[in-house]
Design an enzyme around this catalytic site. Sequence first.
Site, PDB file in Angstrom:
ATOM      1  N   ARG A 250     -11.734 -12.487   2.503  1.00  0.00           N
ATOM      2  CA  ARG A 250     -11.606 -11.772   0.972  1.00  0.00           C
ATOM      3  C   ARG A 250     -11.517 -12.504  -0.096  1.00  0.00           C
ATOM      4  O   ARG A 250     -12.412 -12.428  -1.170  1.00  0.00           O
ATOM      5  CB  ARG A 250     -10.317 -10.862   1.225  1.00  0.00           C
ATOM      6  CG  ARG A 250     -10.402  -9.453   1.988  1.00  0.00           C
ATOM      7  CD  ARG A 250      -9.338  -8.555   1.442  1.00  0.00           C
ATOM      8  NE  ARG A 250      -7.783  -9.290   1.987  1.00  0.00           N
ATOM      9  CZ  ARG A 250      -7.354  -9.135   2.802  1.00  0.00           C
ATOM     10  NH1 ARG A 250      -7.700  -8.177   4.070  1.00  0.00           N
ATOM     11  NH2 ARG A 250      -6.114  -9.673   3.304  1.00  0.00           N
TER      12      ARG A 250
ATOM     13  N   SER B 226     -11.838   1.398   6.738  1.00  0.00           N
ATOM     14  CA  SER B 226     -10.503   0.471   6.852  1.00  0.00           C
ATOM     15  C   SER B 226      -9.807   1.444   7.716  1.00  0.00           C
ATOM     16  O   SER B 226      -9.782   2.813   8.019  1.00  0.00           O
ATOM     17  CB  SER B 226      -9.842   0.135   5.363  1.00  0.00           C
ATOM     18  OG  SER B 226      -9.385   1.617   5.048  1.00  0.00           O
TER      19      SER B 226
ATOM     20  N   SER C  46     -12.760  -5.876   0.745  1.00  0.00           N
ATOM     21  CA  SER C  46     -11.948  -5.333   2.065  1.00  0.00           C
ATOM     22  C   SER C  46     -12.726  -6.234   3.190  1.00  0.00           C
ATOM     23  O   SER C  46     -13.901  -6.266   3.384  1.00  0.00           O
ATOM     24  CB  SER C  46     -12.128  -3.704   2.296  1.00  0.00           C
ATOM     25  OG  SER C  46     -11.778  -3.416   3.420  1.00  0.00           O
TER      26      SER C  46
ATOM     27  N   ALA D 243     -15.542  -5.921   8.714  1.00  0.00           N
ATOM     28  CA  ALA D 243     -16.729  -5.138   8.419  1.00  0.00           C
ATOM     29  C   ALA D 243     -17.589  -4.987   9.720  1.00  0.00           C
ATOM     30  O   ALA D 243     -18.666  -5.236   9.620  1.00  0.00           O
ATOM     31  CB  ALA D 243     -17.442  -6.109   7.329  1.00  0.00           C
TER      32      ALA D 243
ATOM     33  N   ARG E 238       0.649  -1.111  -0.106  1.00  0.00           N
ATOM     34  CA  ARG E 238       0.039  -0.016   0.003  1.00  0.00           C
ATOM     35  C   ARG E 238       0.854   1.165   0.047  1.00  0.00           C
ATOM     36  O   ARG E 238       0.658   2.282  -0.613  1.00  0.00           O
ATOM     37  CB  ARG E 238      -0.979   0.065   1.246  1.00  0.00           C
ATOM     38  CG  ARG E 238      -1.856  -1.367   1.317  1.00  0.00           C
ATOM     39  CD  ARG E 238      -2.765  -1.201   2.344  1.00  0.00           C
ATOM     40  NE  ARG E 238      -1.971  -1.360   3.711  1.00  0.00           N
ATOM     41  CZ  ARG E 238      -2.367  -2.351   4.721  1.00  0.00           C
ATOM     42  NH1 ARG E 238      -3.342  -2.762   4.838  1.00  0.00           N
ATOM     43  NH2 ARG E 238      -1.391  -2.250   5.533  1.00  0.00           N
TER      44      ARG E 238
ATOM     45  N   GLY F 130      -4.966  -4.340   0.999  1.00  0.00           N
ATOM     46  CA  GLY F 130      -4.230  -5.391   0.549  1.00  0.00           C
ATOM     47  C   GLY F 130      -4.777  -6.470   0.514  1.00  0.00           C
ATOM     48  O   GLY F 130      -5.542  -6.788   1.187  1.00  0.00           O
TER      49      GLY F 130
ATOM     50  N   LYS G  39     -11.066   5.930   5.870  1.00  0.00           N
ATOM     51  CA  LYS G  39      -9.975   5.431   6.291  1.00  0.00           C
ATOM     52  C   LYS G  39      -9.454   6.288   7.501  1.00  0.00           C
ATOM     53  O   LYS G  39      -9.510   7.407   7.906  1.00  0.00           O
ATOM     54  CB  LYS G  39      -8.697   5.362   5.201  1.00  0.00           C
ATOM     55  CG  LYS G  39      -7.742   4.624   5.198  1.00  0.00           C
ATOM     56  CD  LYS G  39      -6.721   5.193   3.773  1.00  0.00           C
ATOM     57  CE  LYS G  39      -5.440   4.563   4.096  1.00  0.00           C
ATOM     58  NZ  LYS G  39      -4.600   5.130   2.891  1.00  0.00           N
TER      59      LYS G  39
END
Lengths: 361, 361, 361, 361
Positions: free
Chosen positions: C320, C223, C339, C342, C42, C74, C154
């Site tokens: 994922r 995230s 992603s 959750a 990332r 990622g 984020k």
Amino acid sequence: MAHPGDVSALASLIDAGELRARDIVAFIGKTEGNGGVNDFTRGYFTQSLMALLARHTGEPAEALAARIPCVLSGGTEGVLSPHFVVFARHGDAPAQPVDTVNGSLAIGTAFTDPLPAEAVGRWAQVESVAAAVRAAMNDAGLTDPREIEFVQVKCPCITSARVQDAAARGQTVVTTDANRSMALSRAAGAFGIALALGELPASATDADLLADFAVACNRASVSSGVEVTCNEVIVLGNSTRWSGPLRIAHAPMRDALDLPAVGAALDRLGIAARPQVDDADRDRIAAVLVKCEPDRRGQIRGARHTMLDDTDINAQRHIRGAVGALVAGVMGDGRLFVSGGAEHQGPDGGGLVAVIAAGRA
Amino acid sequence: MAHPGDVSALASLIDAGELRARDIVAFIGKTEGNGGVNDFTRGYFTQSLMALLARHTGEPAEALAARIPCVLSGGTEGVLSPHFVVFARHGDAPAQPVDTVNGSLAIGTAFTDPLPAEAVGRWAQVESVAAAVRAAMNDAGLTDPREIEFVQVKCPCITSARVQDAAARGQTVVTTDANRSMALSRAAGAFGIALALGELPASATDADLLADFAVACNRASVSSGVEVTCNEVIVLGNSTRWSGPLRIAHAPMRDALDLPAVGAALDRLGIAARPQVDDADRDRIAAVLVKCEPDRRGQIRGARHTMLDDTDINAQRHIRGAVGALVAGVMGDGRLFVSGGAEHQGPDGGGLVAVIAAGRA
Amino acid sequence: MAHPGDVSALASLIDAGELRARDIVAFIGKTEGNGGVNDFTRGYFTQSLMALLARHTGEPAEALAARIPCVLSGGTEGVLSPHFVVFARHGDAPAQPVDTVNGSLAIGTAFTDPLPAEAVGRWAQVESVAAAVRAAMNDAGLTDPREIEFVQVKCPCITSARVQDAAARGQTVVTTDANRSMALSRAAGAFGIALALGELPASATDADLLADFAVACNRASVSSGVEVTCNEVIVLGNSTRWSGPLRIAHAPMRDALDLPAVGAALDRLGIAARPQVDDADRDRIAAVLVKCEPDRRGQIRGARHTMLDDTDINAQRHIRGAVGALVAGVMGDGRLFVSGGAEHQGPDGGGLVAVIAAGRA
Amino acid sequence: MAHPGDVSALASLIDAGELRARDIVAFIGKTEGNGGVNDFTRGYFTQSLMALLARHTGEPAEALAARIPCVLSGGTEGVLSPHFVVFARHGDAPAQPVDTVNGSLAIGTAFTDPLPAEAVGRWAQVESVAAAVRAAMNDAGLTDPREIEFVQVKCPCITSARVQDAAARGQTVVTTDANRSMALSRAAGAFGIALALGELPASATDADLLADFAVACNRASVSSGVEVTCNEVIVLGNSTRWSGPLRIAHAPMRDALDLPAVGAALDRLGIAARPQVDDADRDRIAAVLVKCEPDRRGQIRGARHTMLDDTDINAQRHIRGAVGALVAGVMGDGRLFVSGGAEHQGPDGGGLVAVIAAGRA
């Protein structure tokens, strides 16, 4: 061991009459799983082992599993080699010491009652383990805590099923996180050993578990797993009331690079490592037991390590592979019991090493 | 290094005037990726490093990357710590030896022309590497192969794209398996070094690559990666035509438990390990370079290891963590360059260790 | 993307004049690391991307990074493919709605001030995120929460360094466990989005974070990472004050097997999946955004899953790969943003899916 | 299955009289190991299973293992759930067809003689498997290859020990690389099935194994492992000479995103998936069998995947998790047999899916 179901080496010894199945009192070994929650090599090996002993002793496998501690650590990272150590004893303790000078390896074992989930990681477990250590000392005829060199404990942890069972009885548990419960259980086990050996500060409480790492016992080695429901204890020491060729010595490791500690433990058995044990001395060594952990502070002697932040390889696999190789380098042999999760077991960020060896002929 | 994009420590040295960017001739380092095909920490670090040097030298990053070997090994397993070693030199070689007794650390570098895919893992690569080693020796003013202690080579491998490119030119490649091409490329690199150092048996051929492991060079350290298209060479030795505080010494390791080898390399630099290097001597050590491999035969000194059959952890990660810890135990420091894939580099199943250290003040 | 440093596709678009660098307002993408704490792909990609934009806009890379949200996840497990979505916009909002019927994709972004460690995972973060969501809505000219389909946030987490910094200011943090702080930060982010969208129950408090999973927002995707110090927000909706070919639609996923949910989101965009999107419709799809998690209770529709107990593969990598493949099966394309983590984002044990697609020509 | 040693569900069925131990003819299941060389959950489960049957049938466990194929695939990635399918049959084939319309599920099994290492991955294995498939067809009373829907074969591979054994007999093996031998063994198994079913091109030779992927059998599912020394075969088809509620249908999968293939297999059993199987139909499904592989060319429908270059997660684990989830999404159930390594089994880069289900009441 060719694989985790392979007990043929032990079968051969029994068949050859070199070992009587009924004399076996404990197993300590390494199997080649990942050493984590989903490591089933321990269960597979235990099932294979108990089936073998059941054939030879006539006892049901379940009964054997309930009286013979079988402490397995998964994970043979790096140079480590799958193997197991069989502890057997026979004869009775003599009325008088047989060797007034040094003493010989003594072993005692004990099982506590099943530990309910609400006791795990709390003072009730500390006291349960302490009582079991005393019972194992008694079983070994060891009366003085100074005779003890190494205490191995296997403790239960908290699973979702056990949480629900506790709730049904109106009880709460210290954590519902399985991994944290394993760490807390190991911590309580270490406190329990320290209590039995007279080393635990009187001021210690539940709140110090996984909190005050200055409280530590250099002779405690504790593992925790879903497969046990009670605390299983193996006490190892040297006693003048025991005879036999073997002796045991331990040394604390101050960190994961403490190579001198390995020499210190060997030294106490009259074995030199310059820097490696020579072939003759290597033949004298019957077992090497190591406990270690990745330093919680993310550094070793000021250099950053990356074990705790690795999403690919579990930190315990990293540290077992590393400290295992460091000790194996001294021994010239990868057949070592190396176990991670050393909370309150030896110095913080380090751990301990113990060696069982025969005297020089 | 706080992370693979962190070049702040080097930036500080340059800003403080302790190092001139234009004097830098090579980098060797460890980054914290997995060390495999999908380890991008090497590329990230190289990008960060070349951007820093570009700012200081005014040269484009691409030009810098084409003249400064940057040999990175991913994987800081266990006690290993992410770090990098910067090689810088300045001044011209004197007409006369400056130190007729021992000599000082000498370094030379060279890049070959791009190596086409059809040459990888074949004799053409052996000769290409040998020529580059000779060029790097020349760059360092080293004329006698006996002055060389360590040769680091970085070689290309065969990717699908390169296979297709070769096919378009009517050429075939030795293998289409990327991992095997990396091993063959390392093998050819080791043969090339041996050839340049006058060690390669005259009878050696392509067929001995990855086949006759008795052919080996104790001063060769080779890595292979998708990120290079030519062979990059760093030659390190001791020369009386160089001055400076540092010297280098290497020793072969016969297997992954060869702890005495580490002491042997230190010994040649006047450093004792009893069993660990003491603090004063530790300050003298500038770099430690290690090459190792999991024994192909599945055993170390007769005990089965499980590295080669592990689907969860790559065998190279296992062996780096193990041999890295063994060497770190002697050094008391985890900042070591430890690289896997030691085909024909040191004894089969072992590898080699080299240490660069300053003389005692 | 050929690798995490490859921004050549975007460079080509800019060079060809198809996209102006100064119109870019956000990035959402997948890189091929492990998606964990030690995923540096990332950072590598962000560094490469900002260097490219810096060359084209003349702005310093740091300034760009501080105004353009770059949300990378990622982990391209299974059929997932590394890729990134570039959001660009130009022109001003018209005084009058341009499309009174359906509206077009609208995007707004916002950054909060740096969030101190003591605020992470607490109500202060909830309110900070809510304010930023409102600011991003304002930036997009979206006034009605019902126009919003998807909010990407984020958030920062708590590292050891930030704990010490907080302590130096006499502040305490909600947890010192980095992984738990990431989960709490995501939870607070989800609560903040719900608050801004008018969905949060008035009774919700700090204590409900990671505790009351009935509190959830079906349009929240959050995230958390060490690389950010403030909350970054991207709001996506449909507005009649925007023009352009694209629209967005979301649907909650009730669990990891909720295949019908994918069809439901597509349906709202007039795209049928019988069971897979056909080639013509596939060309209309510009982006697919998915949030998912391994069910905390260890079961999916009554069958035990093993994701949470796997010591070898991180549970987020498992989920994922699984939910990504399920959605990719419907799309016939592995280029999806998927992603993990959750918490409070969609139904407990499930998550959500959003699709951005062009209208039929 | 609560863990790989848990056979309690089968024990209950037998104890309840719902299943007679002596009627059991085969097992196919998923255990929660890593599915690689060092996955011991298969051996653990087999040991537990055979011990259970031995108690009920009085036959020694070894004899049971030599007549009942037990095909286990390790690896329950993502939404997959550990489970096993028990195949039992009783009664004799009638002289006349019992159902002239559709037929019912028919099963036959066979074991070949031990396959020497030098035969593995060569034409001798192709013929050995073909003969065993014919024997299993005979066992099932299936005479027409068109009646066959699915053939499961378990094949031996080449280990170091077997290489040495072959050498001692003056024989050479096709490869000494264990992983390649497993792939070659699967390839030879697929060719053998194709040969028995009359599908193998007459021109096919040894040289086409792992080379000409246009040669493929859509009804072949082959696994290879160290735990077997002969080829074990299970043939499944529909026959009018069998009675019972179940039928089987298969469909090839053209790639890892072939969602429509799942619907195609269900369709042939009269089960609709719009897009998911409804609850009533789900109850009819007795088993789902899937074979898949990561596309060798590194792309799926033009988008790059990263499975083959991942040093952290084995490619087979990636693909099982992905294709397993895609199929589970259609079924609404994670209890699927999903196996990797689909060389020549279904279309290249894809695989196949088979479903066993009861007719509508």
